[in-house]
Write a protein that holds these residues in place. Structure first.
Motif, PDB file in Angstrom:
ATOM      1  N   ARG A  95     -14.192  10.847   2.285  1.00  0.00           N
ATOM      2  CA  ARG A  95     -15.721  10.771   2.145  1.00  0.00           C
ATOM      3  C   ARG A  95     -16.134   9.352   2.037  1.00  0.00           C
ATOM      4  O   ARG A  95     -17.039   8.927   2.655  1.00  0.00           O
ATOM      5  N   ALA A  96     -15.464   8.673   1.201  1.00  0.00           N
ATOM      6  CA  ALA A  96     -15.925   7.447   0.796  1.00  0.00           C
ATOM      7  C   ALA A  96     -15.819   6.208   2.128  1.00  0.00           C
ATOM      8  O   ALA A  96     -16.476   5.766   2.372  1.00  0.00           O
ATOM      9  N   ALA A  97     -14.848   6.634   2.717  1.00  0.00           N
ATOM     10  CA  ALA A  97     -14.371   5.620   3.732  1.00  0.00           C
ATOM     11  C   ALA A  97     -15.344   5.884   5.101  1.00  0.00           C
ATOM     12  O   ALA A  97     -16.032   5.087   5.673  1.00  0.00           O
ATOM     13  N   ALA A  98     -15.833   7.044   5.073  1.00  0.00           N
ATOM     14  CA  ALA A  98     -16.958   7.626   6.220  1.00  0.00           C
ATOM     15  C   ALA A  98     -18.238   6.829   5.936  1.00  0.00           C
ATOM     16  O   ALA A  98     -18.979   6.456   6.560  1.00  0.00           O
ATOM     17  N   ALA A  99     -18.545   7.024   4.450  1.00  0.00           N
ATOM     18  CA  ALA A  99     -19.769   6.618   3.926  1.00  0.00           C
ATOM     19  C   ALA A  99     -19.769   5.058   4.085  1.00  0.00           C
ATOM     20  O   ALA A  99     -20.987   4.499   4.277  1.00  0.00           O
ATOM     21  N   ALA A 100     -18.712   4.427   4.074  1.00  0.00           N
ATOM     22  CA  ALA A 100     -18.661   2.742   4.164  1.00  0.00           C
ATOM     23  C   ALA A 100     -18.642   2.279   5.317  1.00  0.00           C
ATOM     24  O   ALA A 100     -19.157   1.150   5.714  1.00  0.00           O
ATOM     25  N   VAL A 101     -18.186   2.977   6.522  1.00  0.00           N
ATOM     26  CA  VAL A 101     -18.130   2.865   7.576  1.00  0.00           C
ATOM     27  C   VAL A 101     -18.909   3.177   8.670  1.00  0.00           C
ATOM     28  O   VAL A 101     -19.369   2.395   9.739  1.00  0.00           O
ATOM     29  N   LEU A 102     -19.443   4.455   8.805  1.00  0.00           N
ATOM     30  CA  LEU A 102     -20.092   4.959   9.629  1.00  0.00           C
ATOM     31  C   LEU A 102     -21.661   5.041   9.497  1.00  0.00           C
ATOM     32  O   LEU A 102     -22.030   5.189   8.434  1.00  0.00           O
ATOM     33  N   ILE A 103     -22.286   4.672  10.603  1.00  0.00           N
ATOM     34  CA  ILE A 103     -23.939   4.338  10.551  1.00  0.00           C
ATOM     35  C   ILE A 103     -24.302   5.706  10.158  1.00  0.00           C
ATOM     36  O   ILE A 103     -23.917   6.883  11.309  1.00  0.00           O
ATOM     37  N   GLY A 104     -25.428   6.016   9.580  1.00  0.00           N
ATOM     38  CA  GLY A 104     -26.024   7.231   9.532  1.00  0.00           C
ATOM     39  C   GLY A 104     -27.540   7.245   9.972  1.00  0.00           C
ATOM     40  O   GLY A 104     -27.875   6.439  11.112  1.00  0.00           O
ATOM     41  N   ASP A 105     -28.427   7.924   9.292  1.00  0.00           N
ATOM     42  CA  ASP A 105     -29.647   8.097  10.008  1.00  0.00           C
ATOM     43  C   ASP A 105     -30.623   6.691   9.721  1.00  0.00           C
ATOM     44  O   ASP A 105     -31.821   6.625  10.185  1.00  0.00           O
ATOM     45  N   GLU A 106     -30.149   5.443   9.107  1.00  0.00           N
ATOM     46  CA  GLU A 106     -30.679   4.162   9.404  1.00  0.00           C
ATOM     47  C   GLU A 106     -30.888   3.601  10.434  1.00  0.00           C
ATOM     48  O   GLU A 106     -31.752   2.985  10.991  1.00  0.00           O
ATOM     49  N   ASP A 107     -30.020   3.982  11.579  1.00  0.00           N
ATOM     50  CA  ASP A 107     -29.923   3.814  13.006  1.00  0.00           C
ATOM     51  C   ASP A 107     -29.689   5.001  13.762  1.00  0.00           C
ATOM     52  O   ASP A 107     -28.662   5.101  14.384  1.00  0.00           O
ATOM     53  N   PRO A 108     -30.701   6.108  13.922  1.00  0.00           N
ATOM     54  CA  PRO A 108     -30.152   7.363  14.271  1.00  0.00           C
ATOM     55  C   PRO A 108     -29.526   7.353  15.840  1.00  0.00           C
ATOM     56  O   PRO A 108     -28.745   8.146  15.942  1.00  0.00           O
ATOM     57  N   GLU A 109     -30.030   6.239  16.529  1.00  0.00           N
ATOM     58  CA  GLU A 109     -29.519   6.416  18.109  1.00  0.00           C
ATOM     59  C   GLU A 109     -28.381   5.994  18.358  1.00  0.00           C
ATOM     60  O   GLU A 109     -27.470   6.421  18.920  1.00  0.00           O
ATOM     61  N   PHE A 110     -27.800   5.436  17.150  1.00  0.00           N
ATOM     62  CA  PHE A 110     -26.198   4.826  16.892  1.00  0.00           C
ATOM     63  C   PHE A 110     -25.550   5.702  15.920  1.00  0.00           C
ATOM     64  O   PHE A 110     -24.333   5.046  15.346  1.00  0.00           O
ATOM     65  N   ALA A 111     -25.718   6.552  15.327  1.00  0.00           N
ATOM     66  CA  ALA A 111     -25.228   7.399  14.047  1.00  0.00           C
ATOM     67  C   ALA A 111     -23.795   7.757  14.540  1.00  0.00           C
ATOM     68  O   ALA A 111     -23.461   8.178  15.949  1.00  0.00           O
ATOM     69  N   GLY A 112     -22.670   7.488  13.702  1.00  0.00           N
ATOM     70  CA  GLY A 112     -21.531   7.738  13.872  1.00  0.00           C
ATOM     71  C   GLY A 112     -20.945   6.387  14.468  1.00  0.00           C
ATOM     72  O   GLY A 112     -19.693   6.369  14.633  1.00  0.00           O
ATOM     73  N   GLY A 113     -21.587   5.424  14.759  1.00  0.00           N
ATOM     74  CA  GLY A 113     -21.081   4.192  14.998  1.00  0.00           C
ATOM     75  C   GLY A 113     -20.583   3.262  14.006  1.00  0.00           C
ATOM     76  O   GLY A 113     -20.607   3.754  12.963  1.00  0.00           O
ATOM     77  N   SER A 114     -20.208   1.945  14.252  1.00  0.00           N
ATOM     78  CA  SER A 114     -19.787   1.151  13.204  1.00  0.00           C
ATOM     79  C   SER A 114     -19.731  -0.238  13.692  1.00  0.00           C
ATOM     80  O   SER A 114     -19.790  -0.416  14.784  1.00  0.00           O
ATOM     81  N   TYR A 115     -19.508  -1.185  12.791  1.00  0.00           N
ATOM     82  CA  TYR A 115     -19.599  -2.705  13.236  1.00  0.00           C
ATOM     83  C   TYR A 115     -18.243  -3.091  12.783  1.00  0.00           C
ATOM     84  O   TYR A 115     -17.412  -2.528  11.688  1.00  0.00           O
ATOM     85  N   VAL A 116     -17.612  -4.141  13.657  1.00  0.00           N
ATOM     86  CA  VAL A 116     -16.431  -4.439  13.287  1.00  0.00           C
ATOM     87  C   VAL A 116     -16.236  -5.929  13.457  1.00  0.00           C
ATOM     88  O   VAL A 116     -16.782  -6.549  14.275  1.00  0.00           O
ATOM     89  N   ILE A 117     -15.595  -6.843  12.576  1.00  0.00           N
ATOM     90  CA  ILE A 117     -15.360  -8.289  12.584  1.00  0.00           C
ATOM     91  C   ILE A 117     -13.967  -8.455  12.552  1.00  0.00           C
ATOM     92  O   ILE A 117     -13.229  -7.947  11.932  1.00  0.00           O
TER      93      ILE A 117
END
Length: 333
Positions: free
Chosen positions: A161-183
């Motif tokens: 759960r900690a990994a999902a919380a750190a990596v996956l977008i939530g309701d702060e950007d609802p149109e892209f919830a479940g997405g992520s950023y990668v560098i």
């Protein structure tokens, strides 16, 4: 906060897959006019992965696709992810983090290198003539999960759960919830200079015991500079899936850095500490032996978002056909 069990999230791409022993990193730029081919491939990507990996379930083949800032508006008809932007170039007093081209990232992982090769080949066969290769790196697991500097890498990755919380977008950007950023960045190591150091000197630079991987007291170490805390004092995490790469014949050795995060600002702060310094420390001393030669930021859309991309071309074709029909009707009146 999102979690791997949060039903409100769109199904993510497999960014949370367990670490593997083999990887292939493809960074591509989209050629003018290549957008429809790219959209079709992205929409078919999950099915392509299933086809290649179906007969080898123990191989744990997976692929994650990311889209760069400059390519987003060319490929996607609609809003942009809230924090998608080009990679921020960093110029410190001694070291430089360059920003390099990249419209697409394919992060292919498996327990066998041949599966990575097979899927990468199928992807490139589909994209041939529509893209150019900016970078291609074959990564491998080295000894007991160590980098080529001899230290265990990825120890502080969050899990569950900690990994999902750190990596996956939530309701702060609802149109892209479940997405992520990668560098991603490619680092080349000066192993001759590194190996001239004593083990104790190396440990002070890294901030861990080389033998046991236990953190040690080492002010200004790589570990310390990459420890980021939020306003509440809690440590902010990202998910790293770094891989060693190298060619003994050419004498080129390095680490391919890849960090997934819910917001790119966390990873960017880590990089600023490394290249620009923090407090009394002017830079991360690992950079005296490891040179960054690439740097790109991508957005990783939810899986369903990719599958819907092909619909854009169908809708455009349908609208064009209707427009043509309308003009023809007028001529016959």
């Amino acid at each position: 906060m999102p979690s791997d069990e949060d039903p409100t999230l769109s199904e993510p791409q497999p960014v949370l897959s367990p670490l593997t022993t083999a990887a292939l990193f493809l960074v591509l730029t989209v050629d003018p006019g290549g957008e429809p081919v790219v959209r079709e491939l992205l929409a078919d990507l999950a099915g392509l992965q299933r086809s290649v990996g179906f007969g080898h379930p123990q191989g744990r083949l997976s692929v994650v696709a990311g889209i760069g800032s400059e390519a987003w508006d060319r490929l996607v008809d609609g809003p942009r992810p809230a924090e998608l932007h080009p990679f921020e170039e960093l110029r410190g007093a001694r070291h430089h983090a360059p920003a390099t081209p990249g419209d697409l990232l394919f992060h292919i992982r498996a327990g066998r290198q041949d599966l990575c090769f097979a899927l990468g080949s199928e992807i490139m066969n589909r994209l041939r003539g529509a893209v150019s290769v900016a970078d291609e790196v074959t990564g491998f697991s080295y000894l007991d999960m160590r980098d080529l500097l001899g230290f265990v890498d990825g120890t502080e990755n969050p899990v569950g759960r900690a990994a999902a919380a750190a990596v996956l977008i939530g309701d702060e950007d609802p149109e892209f919830a479940g997405g992520s950023y990668v560098i991603v960045q490619k680092y080349l190591h000066d192993l001759d200079a590194w190996n001239r150091l004593t083990v104790e000197q190396q440990e002070q630079i890294i901030g861990r015991s080389k033998l046991t991987n236990v953190e040690i007291d080492a002010p200004g170490s790589h570990v310390e500079l990459n420890t980021i805390t939020g306003p509440d004092g809690a440590e902010r995490k990202i998910l790293r899936d770094n891989m060693p790469f190298g060619s003994p014949g050419s004498g080129q050795f390095g680490t391919y850095y890849i960090g997934y995060a819910r917001t790119p600002s966390v990873t960017e702060e880590m990089l600023r500490h490394m290249f620009l310094g923090d407090g009394p420390f002017s830079h991360d001393r690992i950079l005296d032996f490891s040179t960054a030669v690439t740097g790109t930021l991508f957005f990783v859309p939810p899986a369903a978002f990719l599958e819907d991309l092909a619909d854009q071309d169908e809708q455009t074709a349908s609208a064009a056909a209707q427009g043509s029909l309308g003009i023809g009707d007028l001529k016959h009146r």
